[in-house]
Scaffold this motif. Structure first.
Motif, PDB file in Angstrom:
ATOM      1  N   ASP A  63      47.349  37.649  45.243  1.00 47.50           N
ATOM      2  CA  ASP A  63      46.221  37.663  46.176  1.00 47.50           C
ATOM      3  C   ASP A  63      46.642  38.387  47.444  1.00 47.50           C
ATOM      4  O   ASP A  63      47.463  37.894  48.215  1.00 47.50           O
ATOM      5  CB  ASP A  63      45.790  36.219  46.488  1.00 47.50           C
ATOM      6  CG  ASP A  63      44.545  36.179  47.363  1.00 47.50           C
ATOM      7  OD1 ASP A  63      43.829  37.190  47.396  1.00 47.50           O
ATOM      8  OD2 ASP A  63      44.299  35.139  47.995  1.00 47.50           O
ATOM      9  N   ARG A 108      43.516  47.859  42.450  1.00 48.68           N
ATOM     10  CA  ARG A 108      44.437  46.951  43.153  1.00 48.68           C
ATOM     11  C   ARG A 108      44.961  45.879  42.206  1.00 48.68           C
ATOM     12  O   ARG A 108      46.175  45.637  42.128  1.00 48.68           O
ATOM     13  CB  ARG A 108      43.693  46.312  44.333  1.00 48.68           C
ATOM     14  CG  ARG A 108      44.427  45.148  45.000  1.00 48.68           C
ATOM     15  CD  ARG A 108      43.723  44.766  46.289  1.00 48.68           C
ATOM     16  NE  ARG A 108      42.326  44.461  46.091  1.00 48.68           N
ATOM     17  CZ  ARG A 108      41.844  43.232  45.864  1.00 48.68           C
ATOM     18  NH1 ARG A 108      42.666  42.203  45.806  1.00 48.68           N
ATOM     19  NH2 ARG A 108      40.543  43.025  45.713  1.00 48.68           N
ATOM     20  N   HIS A 109      44.054  45.218  41.479  1.00 55.37           N
ATOM     21  CA  HIS A 109      44.481  44.158  40.555  1.00 55.37           C
ATOM     22  C   HIS A 109      45.427  44.718  39.496  1.00 55.37           C
ATOM     23  O   HIS A 109      46.451  44.104  39.176  1.00 55.37           O
ATOM     24  CB  HIS A 109      43.267  43.525  39.882  1.00 55.37           C
ATOM     25  CG  HIS A 109      42.519  42.571  40.749  1.00 55.37           C
ATOM     26  ND1 HIS A 109      43.046  41.369  41.151  1.00 55.37           N
ATOM     27  CD2 HIS A 109      41.278  42.643  41.293  1.00 55.37           C
ATOM     28  CE1 HIS A 109      42.164  40.733  41.908  1.00 55.37           C
ATOM     29  NE2 HIS A 109      41.091  41.484  42.008  1.00 55.37           N
ATOM     30  N   VAL A 129      43.519  38.632  32.955  1.00 60.45           N
ATOM     31  CA  VAL A 129      43.456  39.722  33.931  1.00 60.45           C
ATOM     32  C   VAL A 129      42.449  40.763  33.487  1.00 60.45           C
ATOM     33  O   VAL A 129      41.660  41.272  34.265  1.00 60.45           O
ATOM     34  CB  VAL A 129      44.854  40.353  34.101  1.00 60.45           C
ATOM     35  CG1 VAL A 129      44.779  41.582  34.978  1.00 60.45           C
ATOM     36  CG2 VAL A 129      45.808  39.346  34.714  1.00 60.45           C
ATOM     37  N   THR A 152      49.041  37.796  38.670  1.00 64.18           N
ATOM     38  CA  THR A 152      48.076  38.141  39.710  1.00 64.18           C
ATOM     39  C   THR A 152      48.678  37.863  41.082  1.00 64.18           C
ATOM     40  O   THR A 152      49.536  36.993  41.243  1.00 64.18           O
ATOM     41  CB  THR A 152      46.782  37.324  39.537  1.00 64.18           C
ATOM     42  OG1 THR A 152      47.115  35.927  39.517  1.00 64.18           O
ATOM     43  CG2 THR A 152      46.094  37.695  38.232  1.00 64.18           C
ATOM     44  N   ASN A 185      39.025  39.614  34.303  1.00 63.12           N
ATOM     45  CA  ASN A 185      38.731  39.745  35.730  1.00 63.12           C
ATOM     46  C   ASN A 185      38.433  41.186  36.108  1.00 63.12           C
ATOM     47  O   ASN A 185      37.510  41.476  36.859  1.00 63.12           O
ATOM     48  CB  ASN A 185      39.933  39.247  36.549  1.00 63.12           C
ATOM     49  CG  ASN A 185      40.098  37.752  36.456  1.00 63.12           C
ATOM     50  OD1 ASN A 185      39.139  37.044  36.158  1.00 63.12           O
ATOM     51  ND2 ASN A 185      41.309  37.270  36.686  1.00 63.12           N
ATOM     52  N   LEU A 186      39.246  42.111  35.575  1.00 63.93           N
ATOM     53  CA  LEU A 186      39.068  43.511  35.946  1.00 63.93           C
ATOM     54  C   LEU A 186      37.773  44.066  35.412  1.00 63.93           C
ATOM     55  O   LEU A 186      37.096  44.854  36.069  1.00 63.93           O
ATOM     56  CB  LEU A 186      40.241  44.337  35.425  1.00 63.93           C
ATOM     57  CG  LEU A 186      41.579  44.080  36.120  1.00 63.93           C
ATOM     58  CD1 LEU A 186      42.633  44.998  35.531  1.00 63.93           C
ATOM     59  CD2 LEU A 186      41.479  44.305  37.605  1.00 63.93           C
ATOM     60  N   TYR A 212      49.312  43.621  39.193  1.00 65.13           N
ATOM     61  CA  TYR A 212      49.690  42.921  37.961  1.00 65.13           C
ATOM     62  C   TYR A 212      50.809  43.681  37.256  1.00 65.13           C
ATOM     63  O   TYR A 212      51.755  43.083  36.730  1.00 65.13           O
ATOM     64  CB  TYR A 212      48.489  42.773  37.023  1.00 65.13           C
ATOM     65  CG  TYR A 212      48.829  41.923  35.821  1.00 65.13           C
ATOM     66  CD1 TYR A 212      48.695  40.539  35.868  1.00 65.13           C
ATOM     67  CD2 TYR A 212      49.326  42.499  34.661  1.00 65.13           C
ATOM     68  CE1 TYR A 212      49.048  39.757  34.792  1.00 65.13           C
ATOM     69  CE2 TYR A 212      49.680  41.728  33.575  1.00 65.13           C
ATOM     70  CZ  TYR A 212      49.543  40.357  33.641  1.00 65.13           C
ATOM     71  OH  TYR A 212      49.903  39.593  32.568  1.00 65.13           O
ATOM     72  N   ASP A 228      38.915  47.624  43.571  1.00 69.02           N
ATOM     73  CA  ASP A 228      39.363  46.273  43.232  1.00 69.02           C
ATOM     74  C   ASP A 228      40.123  46.277  41.917  1.00 69.02           C
ATOM     75  O   ASP A 228      41.177  45.652  41.782  1.00 69.02           O
ATOM     76  CB  ASP A 228      38.170  45.321  43.133  1.00 69.02           C
ATOM     77  CG  ASP A 228      37.518  45.063  44.475  1.00 69.02           C
ATOM     78  OD1 ASP A 228      38.183  45.293  45.503  1.00 69.02           O
ATOM     79  OD2 ASP A 228      36.352  44.643  44.498  1.00 69.02           O
TER      80      ASP A 228
END
Length: 539
Positions: free
Chosen positions: A285, A272-273, A257, A283, A260-261, A277, A269
């Motif tokens: 969607d 939000r993630h 994660v 995660t 990704n962040l 999380y 974004d």
């Protein structure tokens, strides 16, 4: 980021620093290019913070020699935000900078704190305080940003958000950055270069050079992790650092994660993630749109430790206005609220609710009342019977609308920096609570709500919820959820409990014990009889 010119922003040659004859830095040579992000790793005591303090020119207690060439404008961020508690947020940002209030507001907006200019430091979470520190650093337009473990005191998910924010702001403002950290993943995912200190000397200088995505990126991350672990004397990385670790079980160290962040293109974004999380420890969607309302809703947490400060004047009417703006299952408006601020009355109510300490601590205690008395009185005034109130449906309607109203108030209070906690224990002794509050017949305290400023010394965290596979069905109620889904949730909740230093206990066990029998209901098994005595027939 990459170097903007061939001339270094920072140049260090032959730097030696000693404290009481003990050598800490032993001949350091280091260059940092303009716009370059360098992470400084090393064991505790290797000299990381000493090097940073030398570059910040605040190591007056140390002795030593060497040459240091620095840019004119330097900003420093520490692990502690170091905000002055008697100054509001905007004044903290502009400390030492005069006549630049618009610039300070712009810096706060850039770190996601627009509208919080007049907040006090104690009204902010730890992550928000570090955002203020970052705004204070950036408002000076530094050519060199020094960061001494700035995220070390933050919880894991707040740290993820701050990683994405720092990287984005560094890309926008393009200072040279030196980040001192113990976190290998943090170094890999933020920096252009990783420098390692060992016994006061430079032991390694590694370019990070991460591919943007795909297998090549993962392979490079794994390669750097392994190399850095070896250099630090760690023979084997823990499971949550291994490339072949199962992502959905990476509970205590969300490396995937984090990756990704750190590569997310927009701060919304990342927000939000991070929020999702934090709520699910996995995660999720969802549609990409994100806003402050969603952020407040998804980041809700129960606050059980409060500062003694009173809530601002006008807070109670504001919360009631929010409550009265809630959606409802009818237009009967069958609820009332009693605001209790008297410490003696709060103490008596706390005893009735199981002596919960947050009732004592919170400056405001709201009691949410299912109120059929008002409707009965209106009927009497206009000569219309109110016999429909005697049925169970009417009581359920009142409980639903009271709950909807209270939840609107919770969202409102969290949006202005307050915290709260529902108190279901107020139903333990409903007759005694009714007497304490002077409730008329056909009025019942459904639950309480503590309200106040969260105590930053005991920060609350977001408690994970059941996976959506367990609670969400489409078109019709589906087959029972697989046992594996609740077992996975038990693992995630135990991770949360470890982080909060709480006793570890599976949710499945907790839930089962709460409904095992009459003895688990804390006296509420007689609630129907008590409601009858309070004037609710429940036909």
């Amino acid at each position: 980021m990459s170097a903007a010119t061939d001339l270094p922003a920072v140049q260090v040659r032959g730097l030696v620093r000693t404290f009481t004859l003990k050598g800490v830095l032993n001949g350091i040579d280091l260059d940092i290019a303009p716009g370059e992000f360098v992470a400084l790793l090393g064991r505790s005591g290797s000299g990381k913070s000493t090097l940073l303090r030398a570059l910040a020119e605040i190591d007056h207690e140390a002795e030593g020699v060497g040459e240091i060439s620095l840019p004119e404008r330097i900003s420093v961020i520490f692990q502690d935000a170091r905000l002055l508690p008697w100054m509001r947020v905007l004044d903290n940002v502009l400390l030492g900078v005069s006549g630049q209030r618009d610039k300070g507001r712009a810096a706060l907006a850039e770190v996601g704190l627009a509208g919080r200019e007049r907040a006090w430091p104690h009204e902010l979470s730890g992550g928000e305080q570090q955002r203020v520190a970052l705004a204070r650093a950036l408002v000076r337009e530094p050519k060199l940003l020094l960061a001494d473990e700035p995220f070390g005191a933050l919880d894991a998910l707040t740290r993820i958000q701050m990683h994405a924010l720092l990287r984005r702001l560094a890309d926008v403002h393009n200072p040279a950055v030196l980040l001192v950290t113990h976190d290998i993943d943090e170094a890999i995912l933020l920096a252009d270069r990783i420098v390692m200190l060992d016994d006061g000397r430079l032991a390694a200088d590694l370019p990070v050079a991460l591919p943007e995505k795909g297998i090549a990126r993962r392979e490079r991350i794994a390669e750097l992790r392994a190399q850095l672990h070896r250099m630090l004397g760690v023979d084997e990385a823990p499971a949550d650092y291994r490339e072949d670790a199962e992502p959905s079980l990476t509970i205590d160290g969300p490396s995937d994660v984090l990756a990704n962040l750190s590569s997310a293109g927009q701060p919304a974004d990342a927000q939000r993630h991070a929020r999702l999380y934090e709520r699910y420890r996995d995660t999720l969607d969802v549609a990409p749109a994100w806003n402050d309302t969603l952020d407040t809703l998804v980041s809700h947490r129960s606050v059980r430790a409060y500062l003694p400060d009173a809530v601002p004047p006008g807070t109670v009417p504001l919360l009631v206005a929010a409550a009265q703006s809630a959606a409802s299952s009818s237009n009967l408006q069958p609820w009332s609220v009693v605001a209790v601020e008297d410490p003696a009355r709060k103490a008596r109510l706390a005893v009735l609710a199981g002596d919960q300490k947050q009732i004592h601590q919170a400056p405001l205690f709201l009691l949410w009342i299912v109120d059929h008395h008002r409707l009965t009185r209106i009927g009497e005034q206009i000569g219309t019977p109110a016999d429909g109130l005697h049925y169970l449906e009417s009581f359920l309607l009142g409980a639903v609308d009271t709950s909807l109203a209270a939840q609107n108030a919770v969202v409102a209070l969290e949006s202005i920096g307050l915290g709260s906690c529902y108190i279901g224990g107020i139903r333990n002794k409903p007759a005694e609570v009714a007497a304490e509050l002077g409730l008329p017949p056909q009025a019942f305290a459904l639950f309480g709500l503590t309200v106040g400023y969260p105590d930053p010394a005991a920060p609350a965290s977001v408690k994970p919820r059941l996976p959506q596979d367990v609670v969400l069905f489409r078109e019709q109620y589906g087959a029972p959820a697989e046992a594996g889904a609740t077992a996975l949730y038990d693992q995630r909740l135990r991770s949360f409990q470890r982080e909060q230093q709480m006793p570890e206990r599976d949710w499945t066990e907790q839930a089962s014990q709460r409904v095992r029998g009459v003895d688990a209901l804390a006296g509420r098994h007689v609630l129907r009889d008590v409601l009858h005595r309070l004037g609710f027939r429940l036909d």
